[in-house]
Motif scaffolding. Structure first.
Motif, PDB file in Angstrom:
ATOM      1  N   VAL A   1      -6.277  -2.701  -2.591  1.00 35.75           N
ATOM      2  CA  VAL A   1      -5.068  -2.498  -1.787  1.00 35.75           C
ATOM      3  C   VAL A   1      -3.670  -2.687  -2.718  1.00 35.75           C
ATOM      4  O   VAL A   1      -2.608  -2.023  -2.315  1.00 35.75           O
ATOM      5  N   LYS A   2      -3.332  -3.983  -3.209  1.00 35.75           N
ATOM      6  CA  LYS A   2      -2.465  -4.276  -3.963  1.00 35.75           C
ATOM      7  C   LYS A   2      -1.996  -3.195  -5.080  1.00 35.75           C
ATOM      8  O   LYS A   2      -0.868  -2.682  -5.460  1.00 35.75           O
ATOM      9  N   LEU A   3      -3.406  -2.605  -5.791  1.00 36.45           N
ATOM     10  CA  LEU A   3      -3.070  -1.495  -6.768  1.00 36.45           C
ATOM     11  C   LEU A   3      -2.402  -0.319  -6.272  1.00 36.45           C
ATOM     12  O   LEU A   3      -1.876   0.423  -6.982  1.00 36.45           O
TER      13      LEU A   3
ATOM     14  N   GLY B   1       0.729  -1.197  -0.033  1.00 34.01           N
ATOM     15  CA  GLY B   1       0.028   0.223   0.002  1.00 34.01           C
ATOM     16  C   GLY B   1       0.745   1.195   0.045  1.00 34.01           C
ATOM     17  O   GLY B   1       1.768   1.444  -0.891  1.00 34.01           O
ATOM     18  N   GLN B   2       0.726   2.375   1.141  1.00 38.90           N
ATOM     19  CA  GLN B   2       1.231   3.329   0.938  1.00 38.90           C
ATOM     20  C   GLN B   2       2.554   3.611   1.869  1.00 38.90           C
ATOM     21  O   GLN B   2       3.154   4.564   1.957  1.00 38.90           O
TER      22      GLN B   2
ATOM     23  N   PHE C   1       7.655  -2.762  -4.933  1.00 37.70           N
ATOM     24  CA  PHE C   1       7.128  -4.068  -5.032  1.00 37.70           C
ATOM     25  C   PHE C   1       8.163  -4.966  -5.568  1.00 37.70           C
ATOM     26  O   PHE C   1       8.604  -6.085  -4.923  1.00 37.70           O
ATOM     27  N   ALA C   2       8.916  -4.403  -6.730  1.00 38.68           N
ATOM     28  CA  ALA C   2       9.747  -5.477  -7.133  1.00 38.68           C
ATOM     29  C   ALA C   2      10.831  -5.551  -6.272  1.00 38.68           C
ATOM     30  O   ALA C   2      11.669  -6.656  -6.154  1.00 38.68           O
TER      31      ALA C   2
END
Length: 207
Positions: free
Chosen positions: A119-121, A2-3, A128-129
């Motif tokens: 949430v994942k978006l 998330g944030q 994330f990577a």
């Protein structure tokens, strides 16, 4: 995630565990009940092994002690990384959300499915990577048999071979295992059963 900020640099499960430890210290929390979901379970394990004095009890929710990753599992992580490098969050989040639940959940619980996906978006693909690379590079935790605090393992019936959850239970002496009729996202798919399982465990160790 998330944030949460994801600054440049190399990540590791050890780094995340130290972050959590320092957060507890900054908040003045001497001991805590630590619950880690998915990769958070790997971080919680590392915290417990490194700083057992701050962990009163451990809950691994849809997580485990790990071990040698199968070719299929490694390939799945590599596929996720390739989508992230392309910046294709739409495809990735749909795939990850489908994999998080038992068969048919999307059709029966569209609202919860879309909420989980949203949430994942929120993730930054580059951050994330970096997290995924850390997961791929991190070795299994060292000697989980050293964990002495009360431990609960919650697993989903549809998230993979049940034997993996049983192997985690065997690796941590005295740990308890509860298998719910869910996929990987047990707390979202069966919140009442998940909460009851957790509260019963906490009640049993606080007597």
């Amino acid at each position: 995630f998330g944030q949460t900020e994801s600054p440049e640099g190399e990540y590791s499960m050890e780094l995340f565990a130290e972050d959590l430890y320092q957060l507890l210290r900054a908040l003045g929390i001497g001991q805590s009940y630590v619950l880690g979901y998915s990769m958070g379970g790997r971080i919680a394990l590392e915290l417990t092994l490194r700083h057992s004095n701050v962990v009163k009890a451990l809950v691994l929710a849809n997580s485990g002690v790990g071990g040698a990753r199968t070719a299929e599992g490694q390939g799945r992580l590599q596929g996720i990384l390739e989508l992230l490098e392309k910046g294709d969050m739409a495809t990735l989040t749909e795939d990850l959300t489908v994999m998080a639940f038992s068969p048919g959940f999307k059709e029966k619980n569209t609202k919860e499915f879309e909420r989980y996906k949203a949430v994942k978006l929120e993730n930054d693909p580059k951050g994330f990577a970096r997290v995924m690379r850390a997961m791929m590079a991190s070795p299994p935790p060292s000697d989980p048999s050293r964990i002495k605090c009360p431990t609960l393992i919650i697993a989903g019936e549809y998230e993979g071979p049940v034997e993996r959850a049983k192997a985690s239970q065997e690796a941590i002496p005295g740990s308890q295992l509860r298998i719910l009729p869910t996929g990987h996202g047990s707390a979202v798919e069966a919140p009442q059963a998940f909460n009851n399982t957790l509260l019963e465990f906490l009640a049993s160790i606080s007597r």
